[in-house]
Design an enzyme around this catalytic site. Structure first.
Site, mmCIF file in Angstrom:
data_model
loop_
_atom_site.group_PDB
_atom_site.id
_atom_site.type_symbol
_atom_site.label_atom_id
_atom_site.label_comp_id
_atom_site.label_asym_id
_atom_site.label_seq_id
_atom_site.Cartn_x
_atom_site.Cartn_y
_atom_site.Cartn_z
ATOM 1 C CB SER A 170 -1.254 0.057 0.744
ATOM 2 O OG SER A 170 -1.005 1.353 1.327
ATOM 3 C CE1 TYR A 185 -3.563 -1.617 5.320
ATOM 4 C CE2 TYR A 185 -2.878 0.581 4.994
ATOM 5 C CZ TYR A 185 -3.841 -0.514 4.308
ATOM 6 O OH TYR A 185 -3.413 -0.688 2.881
#
Length: 126
Positions: free
Chosen positions: A15, A28
């Protein structure tokens, strides 16, 4: 691939948050940062076996996971202000770079992350 000494390609999907913070989502971001470093390290370790490893780091992509964002014009406009290309990505945008990295056209490419984010990474503001 390592044991059989067959050349190969690994393409990880992380990401943009392997690079940029996302307040409230520390785990995350940390896990995506770990994928980035794993890619870099393994690219060096496995180069002698002709195994290439790269990351694709998408930004905001028009997928079902962003359903609530797409339904909220105010939130969507806030996100779009951070994206120089002024649109969300499409799955095809991600697929294109994955396809390239897996192909022989990228035979000299390893240990890198490719941001598919319309420029978000370099203009992000919380």
């Amino acid at each position: 691939m390592y044991k059989t000494k067959i050349a190969g390609v690994i393409v990880n999907v992380s990401s943009v948050h392997e690079e940029i913070p996302f307040p409230g989502y520390a785990a995350y971001c940390a896990s995506n940062g770990a994928v980035k470093m794993l890619c870099r390290n393994l690219a060096i370790e496995l180069a002698d076996f002709n195994i290439r490893i790269n990351n694709v780091a998408p930004g905001a992509i028009e997928t079902p996971i962003n359903k609530s964002l797409l339904a909220n014009k105010k939130k969507l406009n806030k996100v779009l202000k951070n994206i120089p290309l002024k649109r969300l990505g499409k799955p095809e945008d991600v697929a294109g770079i994955v396809s390239f990295l897996a192909s022989s056209d990228a035979d000299y490419v390893t240990g890198s992350s490719y941001f598919v984010d319309g420029g978000l990474t370099w203009q992000y503001e919380e």
